[in-house]
Design an enzyme around this catalytic site. Structure first.
Site, PDB file in Angstrom:
ATOM      1  N   SER A 146       0.852  -1.179   0.000  1.00 29.39           N
ATOM      2  CA  SER A 146       0.000   0.000   0.000  1.00 29.39           C
ATOM      3  C   SER A 146       0.891   1.233   0.000  1.00 29.39           C
ATOM      4  CB  SER A 146      -0.890   0.030   1.243  1.00 29.39           C
ATOM      5  OG  SER A 146      -1.558   1.285   1.373  1.00 29.39           O
ATOM      6  N   TYR A 164      -1.736  -1.141  10.275  1.00 32.04           N
ATOM      7  CA  TYR A 164      -1.815  -1.306   8.817  1.00 32.04           C
ATOM      8  C   TYR A 164      -0.557  -0.763   8.134  1.00 32.04           C
ATOM      9  CZ  TYR A 164      -3.625  -1.310   4.073  1.00 32.04           C
ATOM     10  OH  TYR A 164      -3.793  -1.532   2.734  1.00 32.04           O
TER      11      TYR A 164
END
Length: 266
Positions: A146, A164
């Protein structure tokens, strides 16, 4: 290997494993790879009925919780039986979001849960599939990262969280080390780092952790953070994954490709 550049994108006769393919990005990847000629084994802990209907006899649906080594091993064994022992590419797409908040608000349990799904499952699946990938002589490993693992981001309110961001940053190190260790085995390993794609499972998971006002604020902010002025569509990433899985990218390894509308260039 095909002689014409356009033919290098074909995957006829090859087997690809896609994790987290019950819906969202993983489902789109699985369908696109099958459309290019591949047989696709899809691993997911969620129901796979929709993906099974899309792929038909081009796919194998395997229900597994990929943080469990025994379930990973069983999934791989089932796949190898189906594919006559062959696997040519692996798309490690399985992942979850974390509860939004700053570091002091993060529960230890959430940190452990996100790292387990986003990193441990990637390690276990890759480890189990390395032997057939080596045997293929052209193995490609595509790990979903990401852009949130490449930059820090806090526009005055939380749009991600430490679990995350940390897990996706770790994917980069995992992939680069993998690329170097197995280069002589002709295995390529690369990271696709998406930006904002609100129609994905990850975005839907974020929405479950916010009230309506929070969702509206996030959706309004997203396109303003992108130099192209819009969010992405999951189908736009499929061509990149196809490229990395195919012979079109045989000299590309250890790279992080940000598919983010220019965010990381700004």
């Amino acid at each position: 290997m095909a002689d014409k550049p356009i033919d290098r994108f074909r995957l006829d006769g090859r087997t690809v494993v896609v994790t987290g393919g019950a819906s969202g990005l993983g489902q789109t990847f699985a369908e696109s790879l099958a459309d290019a000629g591949a047989r696709v084994a899809v691993f997911d802990r969620d129901p796979l009925d929709e993906t099974a209907e899309l792929l038909g006899d081009r796919g194998l649906m395997v229900h597994a919780d990929l943080i469990d080594p025994d379930q990973v091993r069983a999934a791989v064994d089932q796949t190898l039986e189906w594919s006559d022992g062959e696997v040519d590419a692996l798309v490690n797409n399985a992942g979850i979001a974390s509860v939004l908040g700053r570091a002091d608000e993060v529960a230890v349990e959430d940190f452990d849960r996100v790292l387990a799904v986003n990193l441990r499952s990637m390690f276990l699946t890759t480890k189990a599939l390395l032997p057939p990938l080596i045997d293929s002589g052209r193995g490609s490993i595509i790990n979903l990262g990401s852009y949130l693992g490449l930059v820090g981001l806090y526009p005055g309110f939380p749009v991600t969280a430490i679990p995350y961001a940390s897990s996706k940053a770790a994917v980069v190190g995992f992939t680069r080390q993998l690329a170097v260790e197995y280069a002589r085995d002709q295995i390529r390993a690369n990271v696709v780092a998406p930006g904002w794609h609100p129609a994905t499972n990850l975005a839907r998971e974020y929405s479950k952790k916010l009230d309506q006002a929070g969702i509206d604020r996030l959706l309004e902010w997203m396109p303003t953070s992108v130099p192209m002025g819009r969010v992405g569509d999951r189908k736009e990433i499929a061509g990149l994954v196809l490229y990395l899985a195919s012979d079109a990218s045989t000299y590309l390894s250890g790279q992080v490709i940000a598919h983010d509308g220019g965010i990381t260039a700004a």
